[in-house]
Design an enzyme around this catalytic site. Structure first.
Site, PDB file in Angstrom:
ATOM      1  N   HIS A 156      49.473  38.144  57.468  1.00  0.00           N
ATOM      2  CA  HIS A 156      48.997  39.539  57.389  1.00  0.00           C
ATOM      3  C   HIS A 156      48.995  40.036  56.071  1.00  0.00           C
ATOM      4  CE1 HIS A 156      49.768  39.216  61.849  1.00  0.00           C
ATOM      5  NE2 HIS A 156      50.728  38.592  61.503  1.00  0.00           N
ATOM      6  N   SER A 277      33.750  44.821  31.383  1.00  0.00           N
ATOM      7  CA  SER A 277      33.207  46.061  31.936  1.00  0.00           C
ATOM      8  C   SER A 277      32.330  46.657  30.596  1.00  0.00           C
ATOM      9  CB  SER A 277      34.327  47.032  32.551  1.00  0.00           C
ATOM     10  OG  SER A 277      33.967  48.391  32.463  1.00  0.00           O
ATOM     11  N   LYS A 283      39.200  45.563  30.998  1.00  0.00           N
ATOM     12  CA  LYS A 283      38.768  44.719  32.076  1.00  0.00           C
ATOM     13  C   LYS A 283      38.308  43.333  32.136  1.00  0.00           C
ATOM     14  CE  LYS A 283      38.339  46.327  36.059  1.00  0.00           C
ATOM     15  NZ  LYS A 283      37.526  47.163  36.474  1.00  0.00           N
ATOM     16  N   GLU A 290      33.710  37.092  43.218  1.00  0.00           N
ATOM     17  CA  GLU A 290      32.865  38.001  44.002  1.00  0.00           C
ATOM     18  C   GLU A 290      31.660  37.805  44.445  1.00  0.00           C
ATOM     19  OE1 GLU A 290      34.461  42.139  42.488  1.00  0.00           O
ATOM     20  OE2 GLU A 290      33.974  40.652  40.757  1.00  0.00           O
TER      21      GLU A 290
END
Ligand code: ARG
Length: 457
Positions: A156, A277, A283, A290
């Site tokens: 979980h 970024s 970043k 992704e």
């Protein structure tokens, strides 16, 4: 380029309809299989005296020349042709003259396209298998390095019990090993030659389908000519296997995304497999992971589209089936592209064991071990579970770990407690004592690595 067909449909076709009908932009990539299939067909026709040996020789020579010229770039595939079968046959006739016109005896584009697709996809499945093995090999290397790096295992997404990074990575290697098995099962089932089914109903010529299949390296021939030209199970099966590969890559990507966040920082992806970024200079984004997660939807879509194209089609060939190739090719292209970046992304990421250990130190992942220790002193597990729960609640209230409770605090709960409990709840010991087969100990992970290495060698 002229059309192959004439007869009842001999009036001029509308330009937009002609383009709509074309599949060359998609099927041109099967040129090698189309040519090799035609070479075998010409040889079979000559062996059965359906065409002369001289005609077969001229055809084979012409086809080999076309193959060499496409390979070298000397011959460009004409994107105005209807499909790759049309292009090859017409180029052959331009080059070899009359004998070229005899090639299409005792076959149809219906069995021809089914043949080409099986040949092409067998090769693609082998390539994907190799890429899978490469990622599995990388996972083994990283697992070897991290077989003793303790980290929390989760259920979980809540800290649950101690595992190691090596144990976790090998779980993915196991999933990929099943993917590899599924691909080779699919290849075994599709290793059946449809050529000689002709348009749908076989032929009146005395052909030899077995001879032709053998020349092309097929294990057997399909038993029913209607099935031979109508079956696209192999596309669906491959797309399903590819979908499951994407499921696994996507789950792994999701973890790499989580693990490379500041909240976890168990890993840092290499600059070679991250991006920055355009506005936030701090970043480092896990774009490759992704994209892999995102492209999963696309491969599922290919599978769903294939199933939907086939449902409700009457036997035998229907033009709907031309849609199959764009879908299954896209699925293979996508999976191969993902595997190609995933292996080095995993291979080059930095592992940060301090952060894994820090996460393992809090979250009471040794609570089960404390309960098990009480069971060892004769307490029934359910009672031990309840008592440990109360201790965890007490720790949580005080803001301490189970290791930090004093022996007096323990003994206030149960007379059974003694000094040795601390040894039992030490995180390293909790890990090392999980000696059940398949468990997280370094020794067990080594055995898992051996298992996978044996499979991929
Ligand atoms: N381009 C077609 C396909 O990909 C080849 C088979 C065409 N057959 C036919 N009867 N029109 O399915």
């Amino acid at each position: 380029m002229a059309k192959l067909w004439s007869g009842l449909a001999s009036g001029a076709i509308d330009d937009a309809a002609e383009d709509f009908n074309r599949s060359i932009r998609v099927d041109s990539r099967m040129y090698r299989e189309d040519i090799l299939g035609s070479v075998a067909h010409a040889k079979m026709l000559a062996a059965k005296n359906i065409i002369s040996a001289e005609d077969a020789e001229a055809i084979v020579e012409g086809l080999n020349g076309i193959l060499a010229d496409i390979d070298s770039g000397a011959l460009k595939i004409d994107m105005e042709a209807e499909d790759i079968h049309t292009f090859v046959e017409q180029t052959l006739t331009e080059r070899a003259g009359e004998p070229g016109k005899r090639l299409h005896t005792a076959r149809s584009r219906n069995d021809q396209v089914a043949l080409d697709a099986r040949m092409y996809l067998k090769t693609r499945a082998e390539t994907t298998g190799k890429l899978l093995k490469s990622l599995m090999g990388t996972l083994c290397e990283r697992a070897e390095e991290s077989k003793a790096m303790v980290m929390p295992g989760y259920t979980h997404l809540q800290r649950a019990q101690p595992v190691t990074m090596g144990h976790h990575l090998m779980a993915y290697a196991m999933m990929l090993s099943r993917d590899l098995g599924r691909l080779s099962d699919a290849v075994r089932r599709m290793d059946v030659s449809p050529i000689g089914s002709c348009a749908l109903a076989g032929t009146t010529y005395d052909t030899d389908r077995f001879f032709e299949a053998e020349l092309l390296g097929f294990g057997s021939v399909c038993e029913n000519s209607l099935d031979g030209v109508s079956d696209r199970d192999f596309c669906v099966e491959l797309a399903s296997d590819l979908s499951l590969i994407m499921t696994h890559l996507s789950r792994m990507s999701e973890e790499l995304i989580l693990w490379s966040s500041w909240e976890f920082k168990f890993v840092e992806l290499s600059a070679a497999y991250s991006t920055g970024s355009s506005i936030m200079p701090q970043k480092k984004n896990p774009d490759m992971a992704e994209l892999t997660r995102g492209k999963t939807g696309r491969v599922y879509g290919d599978l769903m589209a294939l199933l939907t194209v086939l449902k409700g089609l009457p036997l035998a060939y229907n033009k709907d089936m031309q849609e199959d190739k764009e879908l299954i090719f896209d699925a293979f292209d996508t999976v191969d592209a993902c595997l190609t970046v995933c292996a080095p992304m995993v291979g080059t990421m930095k592992l940060i064991p301090e952060n894994m250990r820090r996460a393992a130190a809090s979250g009471f992942i040794n609570a089960t071990d404390l309960a098990d220790w009480l069971v060892g002193r004769g307490m029934p597990f359910r009672t031990a579970y309840k008592l440990t729960g109360e201790l965890v609640a007490e720790c949580s209230k005080k803001g301490v770990t189970l290791e930090e409770l004093t022996l007096d605090e323990y003994r206030a709960k149960s007379e059974l407690f003694d000094e040795s409990l601390y040894d039992a709840i030490n995180i390293d010991n909790c890990l090392l004592r999980r000696t059940s087969y398949g468990g997280p100990t370094p020794k067990s992970v080594e055995r898992q690595i051996e298992y996978i290495k044996e499979l991929i060698k």
